[in-house]
Design an enzyme around this catalytic site. Structure first.
Site, short mmCIF file in Angstrom:
data_model
loop_
_atom_site.label_atom_id
_atom_site.label_comp_id
_atom_site.label_asym_id
_atom_site.label_seq_id
_atom_site.Cartn_x
_atom_site.Cartn_y
_atom_site.Cartn_z
N SER A 154 0.87 -1.18 0.00
CA SER A 154 0.00 0.00 0.00
C SER A 154 0.90 1.23 0.00
CB SER A 154 -0.95 -0.05 1.20
OG SER A 154 -1.92 0.97 1.12
N HIS A 193 -2.87 -0.99 -3.12
CA HIS A 193 -4.07 -0.17 -2.88
C HIS A 193 -3.97 1.10 -3.70
CE1 HIS A 193 -4.51 -2.18 1.32
NE2 HIS A 193 -4.96 -2.95 0.35
N ASP A 236 -4.74 -5.22 5.72
CA ASP A 236 -5.01 -6.03 4.53
C ASP A 236 -3.75 -6.86 4.23
OD1 ASP A 236 -6.29 -7.11 2.33
OD2 ASP A 236 -5.93 -5.37 1.04
#
Length: 192
Positions: A14, A41, A134
């Site tokens: 991310s 992301h 995540d």
């Protein structure tokens, strides 16, 4: 200890992803045999330049996934913005607009869990820098399937939250610097 021959790699990242991937992926040789599936992301309403930026730096082909695309070795596949990336058991990639997971679509967990189902012990899962949890459950699925779990050292990550969450979920994972992960992947370019 005899290791299973790796057949595929999944990577999740991310915040700080471009910098981390710019260290890992360009270091892989042109004849690297494994496919690499990547979820980063991304903003759902903007076109991603990630594949293009990394294609310019890498010896391997880097591209955004197209739905139902067969997985080929020596290719880096990026999830497009606002789509989950899934690995089918027949070794094809598919895209989904199912609900976000951990407020993210694409979700790292979705990629890792489906890849673990498809590849089992022949999968390498890698969690890099990021600001959510995540990837932690997905990496746990990789480990449960007998695969290899690698985590960027949280203290060296641009944002340590995601690698720390993965480490908390998978204490048996190997924790490495980006340079160590790179060396590990380079070793996988030749049969064990």
């Amino acid at each position: 200890m005899t290791a299973t021959q790796a057949e595929a790699i999944v990577i999740g990242a991310s915040a700080g992803a471009l910098e981390a991937l710019s260290i890992l992926l360009p270091a892989l040789p042109q004849d690297y045999p494994l496919p690499i599936m990547v979820v980063v992301h991304l903003s759902p309403d903007r076109e991603s330049m990630l594949a293009e930026l990394l294609r310019a730096k890498c010896s391997l082909d880097a591209r955004e996934v197209e739905d139902k695309e067969p997985i080929q070795g020596g290719t880096i596949y990026f999830a497009p913005p606002d789509y989950h990336l899934l690995v089918e058991v027949d070794k094809h990639l598919s895209l989904s607009i199912e609900e976000p997971v951990h407020h993210s679509r694409p979700s790292i967990d979705v990629l890792f869990e489906t890849a673990a189902d498809a590849y089992g012990a022949a999968l390498i899962g890698i969690v890099l820098t990021g600001a959510s949890n995540d990837g932690s459950q997905g990496l746990k699925a990789v480990v449960s399937a007998g695969g290899t779990a690698l985590i960027q050292r949280p203290d060296l990550a641009y944002i340590p939250t995601m690698p720390q969450a993965a480490l908390d979920a998978c204490p048996e994972a190997q924790v490495m610097s980006l340079e160590q992960i790179t060396a590990y992947l380079q070793e996988r370019s030749t049969p064990l």
